[in-house]
Design a protein around this motif. Structure first.
Motif, PDB file in Angstrom:
ATOM      1  N   GLN A  41      51.096 -14.108  24.538  1.00 50.08           N
ATOM      2  CA  GLN A  41      52.151 -14.228  23.531  1.00 50.08           C
ATOM      3  C   GLN A  41      52.063 -15.613  22.919  1.00 50.08           C
ATOM      4  O   GLN A  41      51.820 -16.585  23.618  1.00 50.08           O
ATOM      5  CB  GLN A  41      53.516 -14.014  24.167  1.00 50.08           C
ATOM      6  CG  GLN A  41      53.650 -12.662  24.796  1.00 50.08           C
ATOM      7  CD  GLN A  41      54.819 -12.572  25.744  1.00 50.08           C
ATOM      8  OE1 GLN A  41      55.564 -13.509  25.933  1.00 50.08           O
ATOM      9  NE2 GLN A  41      54.964 -11.428  26.384  1.00 50.08           N
ATOM     10  N   GLY A  42      52.255 -15.689  21.624  1.00 49.23           N
ATOM     11  CA  GLY A  42      52.195 -16.980  20.947  1.00 49.23           C
ATOM     12  C   GLY A  42      53.348 -17.138  19.997  1.00 49.23           C
ATOM     13  O   GLY A  42      54.089 -16.189  19.742  1.00 49.23           O
ATOM     14  N   HIS A  43      53.479 -18.337  19.476  1.00 49.18           N
ATOM     15  CA  HIS A  43      54.570 -18.581  18.545  1.00 49.18           C
ATOM     16  C   HIS A  43      54.267 -18.008  17.164  1.00 49.18           C
ATOM     17  O   HIS A  43      55.142 -17.887  16.333  1.00 49.18           O
ATOM     18  CB  HIS A  43      54.915 -20.077  18.481  1.00 49.18           C
ATOM     19  CG  HIS A  43      53.759 -20.956  18.131  1.00 49.18           C
ATOM     20  ND1 HIS A  43      52.800 -21.314  19.054  1.00 49.18           N
ATOM     21  CD2 HIS A  43      53.408 -21.536  16.965  1.00 49.18           C
ATOM     22  CE1 HIS A  43      51.914 -22.098  18.459  1.00 49.18           C
ATOM     23  NE2 HIS A  43      52.252 -22.236  17.204  1.00 49.18           N
ATOM     24  N   ASN A  44      52.997 -17.656  16.909  1.00 53.11           N
ATOM     25  CA  ASN A  44      52.654 -16.965  15.666  1.00 53.11           C
ATOM     26  C   ASN A  44      51.362 -16.171  15.864  1.00 53.11           C
ATOM     27  O   ASN A  44      50.639 -16.365  16.844  1.00 53.11           O
ATOM     28  CB  ASN A  44      52.534 -17.953  14.492  1.00 53.11           C
ATOM     29  CG  ASN A  44      51.465 -19.001  14.723  1.00 53.11           C
ATOM     30  OD1 ASN A  44      50.360 -18.687  15.153  1.00 53.11           O
ATOM     31  ND2 ASN A  44      51.783 -20.254  14.454  1.00 53.11           N
ATOM     32  N   SER A  45      51.073 -15.295  14.940  1.00 57.36           N
ATOM     33  CA  SER A  45      49.905 -14.422  15.093  1.00 57.36           C
ATOM     34  C   SER A  45      48.600 -15.198  15.001  1.00 57.36           C
ATOM     35  O   SER A  45      47.603 -14.810  15.619  1.00 57.36           O
ATOM     36  CB  SER A  45      49.933 -13.302  14.055  1.00 57.36           C
ATOM     37  OG  SER A  45      49.920 -13.830  12.751  1.00 57.36           O
ATOM     38  N   ALA A  46      48.567 -16.307  14.288  1.00 58.48           N
ATOM     39  CA  ALA A  46      47.343 -17.107  14.189  1.00 58.48           C
ATOM     40  C   ALA A  46      46.963 -17.693  15.538  1.00 58.48           C
ATOM     41  O   ALA A  46      45.781 -17.721  15.903  1.00 58.48           O
ATOM     42  CB  ALA A  46      47.515 -18.218  13.156  1.00 58.48           C
ATOM     43  N   SER A  47      47.942 -18.146  16.304  1.00 50.96           N
ATOM     44  CA  SER A  47      47.635 -18.717  17.619  1.00 50.96           C
ATOM     45  C   SER A  47      47.136 -17.641  18.578  1.00 50.96           C
ATOM     46  O   SER A  47      46.230 -17.885  19.371  1.00 50.96           O
ATOM     47  CB  SER A  47      48.844 -19.446  18.203  1.00 50.96           C
ATOM     48  OG  SER A  47      49.899 -18.557  18.466  1.00 50.96           O
ATOM     49  N   ARG A 104      45.500 -14.895  17.658  1.00 48.26           N
ATOM     50  CA  ARG A 104      44.138 -14.568  17.211  1.00 48.26           C
ATOM     51  C   ARG A 104      43.135 -15.610  17.704  1.00 48.26           C
ATOM     52  O   ARG A 104      42.028 -15.280  18.121  1.00 48.26           O
ATOM     53  CB  ARG A 104      44.076 -14.466  15.684  1.00 48.26           C
ATOM     54  CG  ARG A 104      44.538 -13.141  15.147  1.00 48.26           C
ATOM     55  CD  ARG A 104      44.137 -12.946  13.696  1.00 48.26           C
ATOM     56  NE  ARG A 104      44.579 -14.029  12.833  1.00 48.26           N
ATOM     57  CZ  ARG A 104      45.757 -14.067  12.202  1.00 48.26           C
ATOM     58  NH1 ARG A 104      46.615 -13.073  12.347  1.00 48.26           N
ATOM     59  NH2 ARG A 104      46.075 -15.078  11.435  1.00 48.26           N
ATOM     60  N   LYS A 148      52.078 -25.388  25.343  1.00 49.78           N
ATOM     61  CA  LYS A 148      52.669 -24.268  24.595  1.00 49.78           C
ATOM     62  C   LYS A 148      51.737 -23.048  24.566  1.00 49.78           C
ATOM     63  O   LYS A 148      52.169 -21.922  24.764  1.00 49.78           O
ATOM     64  CB  LYS A 148      53.005 -24.719  23.176  1.00 49.78           C
ATOM     65  CG  LYS A 148      53.861 -23.763  22.410  1.00 49.78           C
ATOM     66  CD  LYS A 148      54.321 -24.389  21.112  1.00 49.78           C
ATOM     67  CE  LYS A 148      55.318 -23.507  20.419  1.00 49.78           C
ATOM     68  NZ  LYS A 148      55.829 -24.115  19.189  1.00 49.78           N
TER      69      LYS A 148
END
Length: 75
Positions: free
Chosen positions: A21-27, A29, A65
């Motif tokens: 899980q990340g704070h956004n989809s770019a992270s 990916r 993070k």
């Protein structure tokens, strides 16, 4: 098996990734492009000053993070 964050692993411990899980989809990916996928075994190489994970023959340095979003189960 109990799930926990990869940041809870001690140096030398191995575990299998359950989810990322990340704070956004770019992270997310970026992590998956480096081979961090559910079902992949990782080994904690170092926990300070960065979290260094070994995936196959590759070592990846992650900040708190990014590492905190990786859920694993112990082997």
């Amino acid at each position: 098996m109990k799930e926990k964050s990869v940041i809870e692993l001690k140096t030398g411990e191995k575990a299998t990734i359950v989810s990322i899980q990340g704070h956004n989809s770019a992270s997310i990916r970026k992590l998956t492009a480096f081979g961090l996928l559910p079902g992949t075994e990782v080994e904690m190489i170092q926990t300070f000053p960065a979290f260094v994970l070994k995936v196959d023959n590759t070592q990846l340095a992650l900040d708190y993070k990014a590492a905190a979003g990786i859920t694993v189960v112990m082997r």
